[in-house]
Write an enzyme that holds these catalytic residues in place. Structure first.
Site, short mmCIF file in Angstrom:
data_model
loop_
_atom_site.label_atom_id
_atom_site.label_comp_id
_atom_site.label_asym_id
_atom_site.label_seq_id
_atom_site.Cartn_x
_atom_site.Cartn_y
_atom_site.Cartn_z
N HIS A 13 0.88 -1.19 0.00
CA HIS A 13 0.00 0.00 0.00
C HIS A 13 0.90 1.23 0.00
CE1 HIS A 13 -3.81 2.17 1.41
NE2 HIS A 13 -2.89 3.11 1.25
N HIS A 15 1.57 5.39 -1.66
CA HIS A 15 1.19 6.58 -2.45
C HIS A 15 2.45 7.15 -3.09
CE1 HIS A 15 -2.90 6.82 -0.79
NE2 HIS A 15 -2.33 6.26 0.25
N LYS A 99 -9.20 -0.35 -5.82
CA LYS A 99 -9.26 0.32 -4.52
C LYS A 99 -10.63 0.93 -4.30
CE LYS A 99 -7.94 2.18 -0.70
NZ LYS A 99 -6.74 2.75 -0.13
N HIS A 136 -10.46 1.00 1.86
CA HIS A 136 -10.25 2.00 2.91
C HIS A 136 -11.46 1.90 3.83
CE1 HIS A 136 -8.67 5.92 4.54
NE2 HIS A 136 -9.87 5.83 5.10
N HIS A 174 -4.54 -0.70 5.86
CA HIS A 174 -4.07 0.07 7.02
C HIS A 174 -5.00 -0.03 8.22
CE1 HIS A 174 -6.82 2.85 5.11
NE2 HIS A 174 -5.95 3.28 4.24
N ASP A 246 1.46 2.58 3.52
CA ASP A 246 0.62 3.78 3.35
C ASP A 246 1.50 5.03 3.43
OD1 ASP A 246 -1.64 5.23 2.81
OD2 ASP A 246 -2.41 5.19 4.86
O1 DOR Z 1 -3.23 9.33 5.75
C1 DOR Z 1 -3.61 9.06 4.63
N1 DOR Z 1 -3.07 9.65 3.54
N2 DOR Z 1 -4.60 8.21 4.48
C2 DOR Z 1 -5.18 7.97 3.30
O2 DOR Z 1 -6.10 7.19 3.24
C3 DOR Z 1 -4.76 8.73 2.10
C4 DOR Z 1 -3.38 9.20 2.23
C5 DOR Z 1 -3.01 10.22 1.19
O3 DOR Z 1 -3.28 10.01 0.01
O4 DOR Z 1 -2.43 11.25 1.55
ZN ZN Z 2 -3.30 5.10 1.61
#
Ligand code: DOR
Ligand code: ZN
Length: 343
Positions: A13, A15, A99, A136, A174, A246
């Site tokens: 997971h 970003h 997702k 999520h 998460h 995450d």
């Molecule tokens: O803390 C987070 N940041 N939780 C999420 O679900 C998205 C993520 C983000 O894209 O910044």
């Molecule tokens: Zn995330």
């Protein structure tokens, strides 16, 4: 034990964002991880196979030259997602998962699902073709306290889906609660990712002694008893649980803000933190399962061929911030010395 060799880990997971941010932070993940499940919550989100193919190409172009890092792409599920597109993206191996964001639950989730009945056909198709759903798991009902949103989601949304489509592979992303860990462990075809930061912080870290925006993420960290339940789950060796950092970069200006963004950036020091945590819990022998074996087993993918060696010694210094073309990104501070270095 002073050295530990494990199969190369993956991040289930992650970003990566886009543009200058992508270029700046991708090396942080590519240094230690062979593969990562790439979150589709860009603006606009990655909703079609074409979007995913183009995003994958941008990631490959931003990759350091000497890196074999492989992005595992996802589609962002909307009530308009076309079954044909979903099937095609799966058949050509373009996507590894889909997702599901409840609309409004987190960063860039406005196009998410408002009424779960409207994605029933998509979920049925995914169950048929063996395409996993990454969830999520938080309700967005304003009447529900933010600290209860995960537990309420399990009862109101997840459990009905789980009962209707027992064959659908679901990853509870998460997880932050004992309820989340217990639910995942008790149900077939259900896995759960656990982040590095949720093994380290509880809600006091965010709020006691002044607000700490770099510890704010979603789902928000909960009470200590939940952190301990996550530690127990992660270190148990149970194949239900695997690493999904995450890691979610935002530039400092947007974190240290009157309305600060959610996300902890842990790509840089995750493996050192995990080794420290697992050692504290006398569980170094299960680190490989959590970081390198359980994820591929759940997704039906091979384990990485290479290995990673961690060596224990004097505390390792990590940069406080990563400089990117988009601006500085603060690296998660675990507030403890990290003795395990990735060789
Ligand atoms: O803390 C987070 N940041 N939780 C999420 O679900 C998205 C993520 C983000 O894209 O910044
Ligand atoms: Zn995330």
């Amino acid at each position: 034990m002073t050295t530990l060799t494990i199969k190369r880990p993956d991040d289930w997971h992650l970003h990566l964002r886009d543009g200058d941010m992508l270029k700046g932070i991708l090396p942080e993940t590519a240094r230690h991880f062979d593969r990562a499940i790439i979150m589709p919550n860009l603006i606009p989100p990655v909703v079609t196979a074409k979007d995913a193919a183009e995003y994958r190409d941008r990631i490959m172009a931003a990759k350091p030259d000497n890196s074999d890092f492989k992005p595992l792409m996802t589609l962002y599920l909307t009530e308009q997602t076309e079954i044909k597109d979903l099937r095609a993206a799966h058949e050509i191996g373009l996507i590894t998962a889909v997702k599901l964001y409840p609309a409004g639950a987190t960063t860039n989730s406005a196009s998410g699902v408002s009424d779960f009945r409207n994605v029933r056909r998509q979920l049925e198709t995914m169950a048929q073709i063996g395409l996993p759903l990454c969830v999520h798991g938080e309700v967005t009902d304003p009447d529900i306290d933010i600290f209860d949103r995960e537990a309420v989601f399990i009862d109101r949304i997840l459990d009905p889906i789980r009962r209707e489509l027992p064959e659908l592979k679901i990853v509870m992303e998460h997880i932050t609660t004992k309820q989340g860990a217990d639910y995942a462990a008790a149900h077939a075809n259900t896995g759960a990712t656990i982040t590095t930061h949720h093994l380290v912080i509880n809600r006091n870290h965010i709020l006691v002694g002044g607000i700490k925006p770099h510890y704010y993420c979603l789902p928000v960290a909960k009470r200590e008893e939940h952190r301990l339940a996550l530690r127990k789950a992660a270190t148990s060796g149970d194949p239900t649980f695997f690493l999904g950092t995450d890691s979610a970069p935002h530039i400092d200006d947007l974190k240290e803000h009157a309305c600060g963004c959610a996300g902890c950036f842990t790509a840089t020091n995750t493996m050192s933190i995990l080794a420290e945590v697992f050692e504290q819990d006398d569980a170094l022998d299960t680190l490989e399962a959590f970081a390198s074996l359980n994820g591929p087993a759940f997704y039906g993918l091979p384990v990485n061929e290479g290995t990673m060696t961690l060596t224990k010694g004097d505390p390792v210094a990590y940069p406080e911030k990563i400089t990117t073309g988009a601006g500085p990104v603060t690296v998660f501070d675990p507030q403890m010395p990290l003795h395990w270095r990735v060789s």
